[in-house]
Design a protein around this motif. Structure first.
Motif, PDB file in Angstrom:
ATOM      1  N   ASP A  75       0.794  -1.093  -0.156  1.00 10.57           N
ATOM      2  CA  ASP A  75       0.165  -0.050   0.052  1.00 10.57           C
ATOM      3  C   ASP A  75       0.796   1.258   0.008  1.00 10.57           C
ATOM      4  O   ASP A  75       0.462   2.489  -0.201  1.00 10.57           O
ATOM      5  CB  ASP A  75      -0.922   0.029   1.145  1.00 10.57           C
ATOM      6  N   ASN A  76       2.272   1.249   0.299  1.00 11.94           N
ATOM      7  CA  ASN A  76       3.033   2.133   0.358  1.00 11.94           C
ATOM      8  C   ASN A  76       2.672   3.293   1.390  1.00 11.94           C
ATOM      9  O   ASN A  76       2.822   4.397   1.061  1.00 11.94           O
ATOM     10  CB  ASN A  76       3.309   2.971  -0.931  1.00 11.94           C
ATOM     11  N   LYS A  77       2.054   2.829   2.662  1.00  8.67           N
ATOM     12  CA  LYS A  77       1.670   3.593   3.685  1.00  8.67           C
ATOM     13  C   LYS A  77       2.036   2.983   5.000  1.00  8.67           C
ATOM     14  O   LYS A  77       2.538   3.773   5.883  1.00  8.67           O
ATOM     15  CB  LYS A  77      -0.120   3.744   3.600  1.00  8.67           C
ATOM     16  N   LYS A  78       1.824   1.646   5.114  1.00  5.68           N
ATOM     17  CA  LYS A  78       1.977   1.165   6.641  1.00  5.68           C
ATOM     18  C   LYS A  78       3.605   1.453   6.998  1.00  5.68           C
ATOM     19  O   LYS A  78       3.707   1.452   8.289  1.00  5.68           O
ATOM     20  CB  LYS A  78       1.643  -0.401   6.523  1.00  5.68           C
ATOM     21  N   GLN A  79       4.456   1.452   6.170  1.00  4.01           N
ATOM     22  CA  GLN A  79       6.046   1.596   6.695  1.00  4.01           C
ATOM     23  C   GLN A  79       6.089   2.989   7.415  1.00  4.01           C
ATOM     24  O   GLN A  79       6.997   3.359   8.001  1.00  4.01           O
ATOM     25  CB  GLN A  79       6.840   1.449   5.538  1.00  4.01           C
ATOM     26  N   LEU A  80       5.119   3.944   7.279  1.00  2.63           N
ATOM     27  CA  LEU A  80       5.173   5.235   7.951  1.00  2.63           C
ATOM     28  C   LEU A  80       4.682   5.099   9.375  1.00  2.63           C
ATOM     29  O   LEU A  80       4.863   6.100  10.337  1.00  2.63           O
ATOM     30  CB  LEU A  80       4.486   6.151   7.163  1.00  2.63           C
ATOM     31  N   ALA A  98      16.881  17.165   5.951  1.00  9.86           N
ATOM     32  CA  ALA A  98      17.614  15.724   5.344  1.00  9.86           C
ATOM     33  C   ALA A  98      16.502  15.139   4.127  1.00  9.86           C
ATOM     34  O   ALA A  98      15.180  15.367   4.473  1.00  9.86           O
ATOM     35  CB  ALA A  98      17.870  14.842   6.401  1.00  9.86           C
ATOM     36  N   ILE A  99      16.927  14.393   3.412  1.00  7.76           N
ATOM     37  CA  ILE A  99      15.956  13.521   2.624  1.00  7.76           C
ATOM     38  C   ILE A  99      16.015  12.381   3.500  1.00  7.76           C
ATOM     39  O   ILE A  99      17.055  11.716   3.630  1.00  7.76           O
ATOM     40  CB  ILE A  99      16.860  13.257   1.223  1.00  7.76           C
ATOM     41  N   VAL A 100      14.412  11.798   3.558  1.00  5.33           N
ATOM     42  CA  VAL A 100      14.278  10.666   4.460  1.00  5.33           C
ATOM     43  C   VAL A 100      13.627   9.758   3.556  1.00  5.33           C
ATOM     44  O   VAL A 100      12.624  10.075   3.050  1.00  5.33           O
ATOM     45  CB  VAL A 100      13.609  11.002   5.643  1.00  5.33           C
ATOM     46  N   ILE A 101      14.142   8.500   3.555  1.00  8.47           N
ATOM     47  CA  ILE A 101      13.352   7.204   2.524  1.00  8.47           C
ATOM     48  C   ILE A 101      12.734   6.406   3.722  1.00  8.47           C
ATOM     49  O   ILE A 101      13.611   5.532   4.196  1.00  8.47           O
ATOM     50  CB  ILE A 101      14.409   6.988   1.665  1.00  8.47           C
ATOM     51  N   PHE A 102      11.810   6.035   3.121  1.00 10.17           N
ATOM     52  CA  PHE A 102      10.692   4.916   3.806  1.00 10.17           C
ATOM     53  C   PHE A 102      10.615   3.822   2.556  1.00 10.17           C
ATOM     54  O   PHE A 102       9.320   3.891   2.114  1.00 10.17           O
ATOM     55  CB  PHE A 102       9.754   5.549   4.544  1.00 10.17           C
ATOM     56  N   PRO A 103      11.313   2.998   2.332  1.00  8.80           N
ATOM     57  CA  PRO A 103      11.164   1.687   1.462  1.00  8.80           C
ATOM     58  C   PRO A 103       9.961   0.897   2.041  1.00  8.80           C
ATOM     59  O   PRO A 103       9.955   0.639   3.274  1.00  8.80           O
ATOM     60  CB  PRO A 103      12.230   1.014   1.173  1.00  8.80           C
ATOM     61  N   GLN A 104       9.092   0.186   1.477  1.00 13.10           N
ATOM     62  CA  GLN A 104       8.216  -0.794   1.839  1.00 13.10           C
ATOM     63  C   GLN A 104       8.536  -2.104   1.606  1.00 13.10           C
ATOM     64  O   GLN A 104       8.737  -2.339   0.404  1.00 13.10           O
ATOM     65  CB  GLN A 104       6.861  -0.633   1.718  1.00 13.10           C
ATOM     66  N   CYS A 105       8.814  -3.206   2.211  1.00 10.98           N
ATOM     67  CA  CYS A 105       9.250  -4.578   1.751  1.00 10.98           C
ATOM     68  C   CYS A 105       7.786  -5.273   1.761  1.00 10.98           C
ATOM     69  O   CYS A 105       6.834  -5.051   2.354  1.00 10.98           O
ATOM     70  CB  CYS A 105       9.808  -5.218   3.157  1.00 10.98           C
ATOM     71  N   PRO A 106       7.752  -6.037   0.486  1.00 10.01           N
ATOM     72  CA  PRO A 106       6.606  -6.763   0.068  1.00 10.01           C
ATOM     73  C   PRO A 106       6.242  -7.729   1.403  1.00 10.01           C
ATOM     74  O   PRO A 106       7.064  -8.223   1.987  1.00 10.01           O
ATOM     75  CB  PRO A 106       6.884  -7.492  -1.046  1.00 10.01           C
ATOM     76  N   GLU A 107       4.937  -8.241   1.382  1.00 14.25           N
ATOM     77  CA  GLU A 107       4.498  -8.902   2.397  1.00 14.25           C
ATOM     78  C   GLU A 107       5.010 -10.421   2.433  1.00 14.25           C
ATOM     79  O   GLU A 107       5.303 -10.889   3.502  1.00 14.25           O
ATOM     80  CB  GLU A 107       2.871  -9.452   2.157  1.00 14.25           C
ATOM     81  N   ASN A 108       5.465 -10.941   1.350  1.00 13.34           N
ATOM     82  CA  ASN A 108       6.373 -12.289   1.411  1.00 13.34           C
ATOM     83  C   ASN A 108       7.952 -12.318   1.210  1.00 13.34           C
ATOM     84  O   ASN A 108       8.455 -12.991   0.856  1.00 13.34           O
ATOM     85  CB  ASN A 108       5.804 -13.051  -0.056  1.00 13.34           C
ATOM     86  N   ASP A 109       8.390 -11.224   1.935  1.00 15.93           N
ATOM     87  CA  ASP A 109       9.768 -10.956   1.521  1.00 15.93           C
ATOM     88  C   ASP A 109      10.141 -10.297   2.920  1.00 15.93           C
ATOM     89  O   ASP A 109       9.347 -10.344   3.587  1.00 15.93           O
ATOM     90  CB  ASP A 109      10.228  -9.916   0.480  1.00 15.93           C
ATOM     91  N   TYR A 110      11.538 -10.171   3.155  1.00 15.12           N
ATOM     92  CA  TYR A 110      12.034  -9.737   4.350  1.00 15.12           C
ATOM     93  C   TYR A 110      13.501  -9.001   3.997  1.00 15.12           C
ATOM     94  O   TYR A 110      13.863  -9.047   3.029  1.00 15.12           O
ATOM     95  CB  TYR A 110      12.582 -11.097   5.062  1.00 15.12           C
ATOM     96  N   TRP A 111      13.564  -8.006   4.835  1.00 15.80           N
ATOM     97  CA  TRP A 111      14.945  -7.109   4.629  1.00 15.80           C
ATOM     98  C   TRP A 111      16.034  -8.093   4.643  1.00 15.80           C
ATOM     99  O   TRP A 111      17.227  -7.841   3.959  1.00 15.80           O
ATOM    100  CB  TRP A 111      14.859  -5.884   5.719  1.00 15.80           C
TER     101      TRP A 111
END
Length: 266
Positions: A75-80, A98-111
């Protein structure tokens, strides 16, 4: 107060709280630009907060923030949900542009590249850094490679921080790209102690964990800090005696957190 009146009051408080949260999230979404990063057939969704009065003629630090497992999705929302308010704070925006980046990991993946045994409590993790990174981590690294090429980025002030799954991702990404980051903040995470020699002497860390954490064993952070010390590093370590897994709440409220982070440069 009569029971009916009490129930009505509590209901109104709940509704107002929900509406405030929804309005706050909408505000966050508006300030954090909605972006996608595409590599061949793979897509990474992410949000970006630009400094006030952003200008491509100026240069700015970059902060990469890796969320926890509960905020995975598309959804590109929950990571906030955690951490975004820290960077939207007016004092923060004025003092630390600063430039702040919040990527979102897909449900079936992991960092982090790992195998998790969820039948144990806390969860047992086996880290597999020698293998190629997960698809999500690979996309994040590719995004950051592109980001540091931008003329408006201060390449000597690129930072990473993350919580839980993101704390593990923080330990892993500084191992895979030690030349990129000027400092790191892993919160309630863990990693492979034998890999810290890649960054122990070159990347300052402030590690956080809750002593009562029954999801991610606090000893995982203790072991990483111990390994960094043995490899010539000088990490800062905060172990909250009162905190369970949500140690990110007190960690992100630390008054010196961002002052410490932005004081570091390569």
């Amino acid at each position: 107060m009569k029971l009916k009146t009490l129930i009505t009051t509590l209901f109104l408080v709940f509704v107002m709280s929900f509406l405030m949260s929804a309005q706050q999230l909408k505000k966050y979404e508006g300030l954090f630009l909605n972006k996608t990063h595409i590599v061949e057939k793979d897509t990474l969704k992410y949000r970006v907060l630009l400094p006030k009065n952003f200008s491509k003629d100026k240069t700015y630090p970059v902060v990469l923030f890796l969320h926890g497992a509960g905020e995975r999705g598309d959804d590109n929302k929950k990571q906030l949900a955690n951490g975004s308010d820290l960077f939207l704070n007016e004092t923060t925006r004025n003092s630390f542009p600063a430039i702040v980046i919040f990527p979102q990991c897909p449900e079936n993946d992991y960092w982090a590249k790992l195998k998790a045994d969820r039948s144990t409590k806390p969860i047992t993790f086996k880290y597999k850094y020698k293998k190629s990174p997960t698809k999500a981590m690979g996309l994040v690294m590719n995004l950051m490679d592109e980001m540091v090429e931008k003329p408006y980025v201060k390449t000597n002030q690129v930072y990473v921080m993350g919580l839980s799954m993101g704390g593990m991702g923080t330990f892993e990404i500084i191992y895979r790209k030690p030349e990129m980051f000027a400092a790191a903040i892993p919160i309630c995470g863990g990693g492979h102690p034998k890999t810290v020699s890649a960054y122990a002497k070159s990347i300052p860390l402030w590690v956080f964990h809750g002593a009562k954490d029954d999801v991610v064993d606090p000893n995982l952070s203790v072991n990483m800090v111990s390994a960094i010390l043995k490899n010539g590093g000088f990490p800062r370590f905060t172990l909250y005696d009162f905190a369970n897994h949500n140690s990110w709440d007190p960690a992100l409220a630390e008054p010196e957190l961002l002052t410490w982070l932005f004081s570091n440069s390569k």
